[in-house]
Design a protein around this motif. Sequence first.
Motif, PDB file in Angstrom:
ATOM      1  N   GLN A   8       7.750  -3.890  -1.993  1.00 42.34           N
ATOM      2  CA  GLN A   8       6.490  -4.298  -1.373  1.00 42.34           C
ATOM      3  C   GLN A   8       5.787  -5.357  -2.207  1.00 42.34           C
ATOM      4  O   GLN A   8       5.260  -6.325  -1.668  1.00 42.34           O
ATOM      5  CB  GLN A   8       5.572  -3.090  -1.175  1.00 42.34           C
ATOM      6  N   PHE A  12       5.067  -9.114  -0.966  1.00 46.65           N
ATOM      7  CA  PHE A  12       3.715  -9.681  -0.975  1.00 46.65           C
ATOM      8  C   PHE A  12       3.699 -10.998  -1.753  1.00 46.65           C
ATOM      9  O   PHE A  12       3.035 -11.955  -1.356  1.00 46.65           O
ATOM     10  CB  PHE A  12       2.711  -8.686  -1.574  1.00 46.65           C
ATOM     11  N   LYS A  29      -5.567  -9.431   6.008  1.00 48.64           N
ATOM     12  CA  LYS A  29      -5.685  -8.808   4.681  1.00 48.64           C
ATOM     13  C   LYS A  29      -4.360  -8.262   4.156  1.00 48.64           C
ATOM     14  O   LYS A  29      -4.128  -8.229   2.962  1.00 48.64           O
ATOM     15  CB  LYS A  29      -6.727  -7.691   4.709  1.00 48.64           C
ATOM     16  N   ASN A  30      -3.460  -7.840   5.072  1.00 51.61           N
ATOM     17  CA  ASN A  30      -2.171  -7.310   4.604  1.00 51.61           C
ATOM     18  C   ASN A  30      -1.318  -8.395   3.945  1.00 51.61           C
ATOM     19  O   ASN A  30      -0.356  -8.084   3.252  1.00 51.61           O
ATOM     20  CB  ASN A  30      -1.410  -6.620   5.739  1.00 51.61           C
ATOM     21  N   THR A 178       4.182 -11.932  12.073  1.00 51.05           N
ATOM     22  CA  THR A 178       4.364 -11.280  10.778  1.00 51.05           C
ATOM     23  C   THR A 178       5.666 -11.758  10.146  1.00 51.05           C
ATOM     24  O   THR A 178       6.676 -11.920  10.843  1.00 51.05           O
ATOM     25  CB  THR A 178       4.381  -9.744  10.949  1.00 51.05           C
TER      26      THR A 178
END
Length: 188
Positions: A8, A12, A29-30, A178
């Motif tokens: 993760q 990011f 925000k993710n 996404t």
Amino acid sequence: HTPPCLAQVRAFHHAFSTNDCSRNVYIKKNGFTLHRNPIAQSTDGARTKIGFSEGRHAWEVWWEGPLGTVAVIGIATKRAAMQCQGYVALLGSDDQSWGWNLVDNNLLHNGEVNGSFPQCNNAPKYQIGERIRVILDMEDKTLAFERGYEFLGVAFRGLPKVCLYPAVSAVYGNTEVTLVYLGKPLDG
């Protein structure tokens, strides 16, 4: 195998750049989801924070809202524009980007259609939410795509030895896209 929390963090690290996108989009925000604001007659894109000039890399992209008339996934150099007027295939509109328009299944580079993709009769159209895996191989200088677990083939060959960034371009107001970096492709 990378532990989930490290995967993760790495993903990011490779997410969309809030500083390298059209002014008409914002990164949620993710960090992984682009939201295109409803701006008329504009095509809007975003690049990731990190590009690649060597190695093999895979990431997944999916549309969470309508595609509109043009919805392109692919790669771009730092010099490729991330915003333009009209509703066009921004990724692939110049020699700095390569894209697959999910709406009409056309491959685009240098402002030209480089054939349809995948190369099969009656290729199914992209469905909202369907994950497309993008595989960039800087050693072979190729860009390939998978849908589900089906390898669709190599879309582009002979990519230049420059830094290439995962990128998308969208036209539909309030659509969301996404992108999640996966690391090295699983096939070795």
